[in-house]
Design a protein around this motif. Sequence first.
Motif, short mmCIF file in Angstrom:
data_model
loop_
_atom_site.label_atom_id
_atom_site.label_comp_id
_atom_site.label_asym_id
_atom_site.label_seq_id
_atom_site.Cartn_x
_atom_site.Cartn_y
_atom_site.Cartn_z
N GLN A 68 0.91 -1.28 0.09
CA GLN A 68 -0.10 0.04 0.06
C GLN A 68 0.90 1.24 0.01
N GLU A 69 0.39 2.22 -0.64
CA GLU A 69 1.19 3.48 -0.67
C GLU A 69 1.06 4.13 0.70
N ILE A 70 2.61 4.66 0.90
CA ILE A 70 2.30 5.41 2.47
C ILE A 70 2.33 6.94 1.90
N ILE A 71 1.50 7.60 2.62
CA ILE A 71 1.26 8.86 2.55
C ILE A 71 1.86 9.54 3.55
N GLU A 72 2.87 10.48 3.32
CA GLU A 72 3.91 10.95 4.37
C GLU A 72 2.99 12.13 4.99
N LEU A 73 3.07 12.33 6.10
CA LEU A 73 2.35 13.60 6.64
C LEU A 73 3.39 14.43 7.23
#
Length: 74
Positions: A68-73
């Motif tokens: 799954q794609e990791i969305i950087e915060l």
Amino acid sequence: MRTEEKIICNCCKKVIRDQNFPFGTEYLHVEKEWGYFSNKDGERQEFDLCESCYDTLIRKFQIPVASQEIIELL
Ligand SMILES: [Zn+2]
């Protein structure tokens, strides 16, 4: 495999990280303590794989790795 100065790919012997590139290439590190119901009871094993050897390994899987794609915060 790891020495004091280097991390080396167990599969192809490429140097993954050393003092000159301490935060270099990504790699996979695996540690496993085999338990009572295995043929390696009480044995602790570990290895490191470079990304290229990891990709070659997972291509052999009958079921693809979960991803799954990791969305950087930030
Ligand atoms: Zn490798």
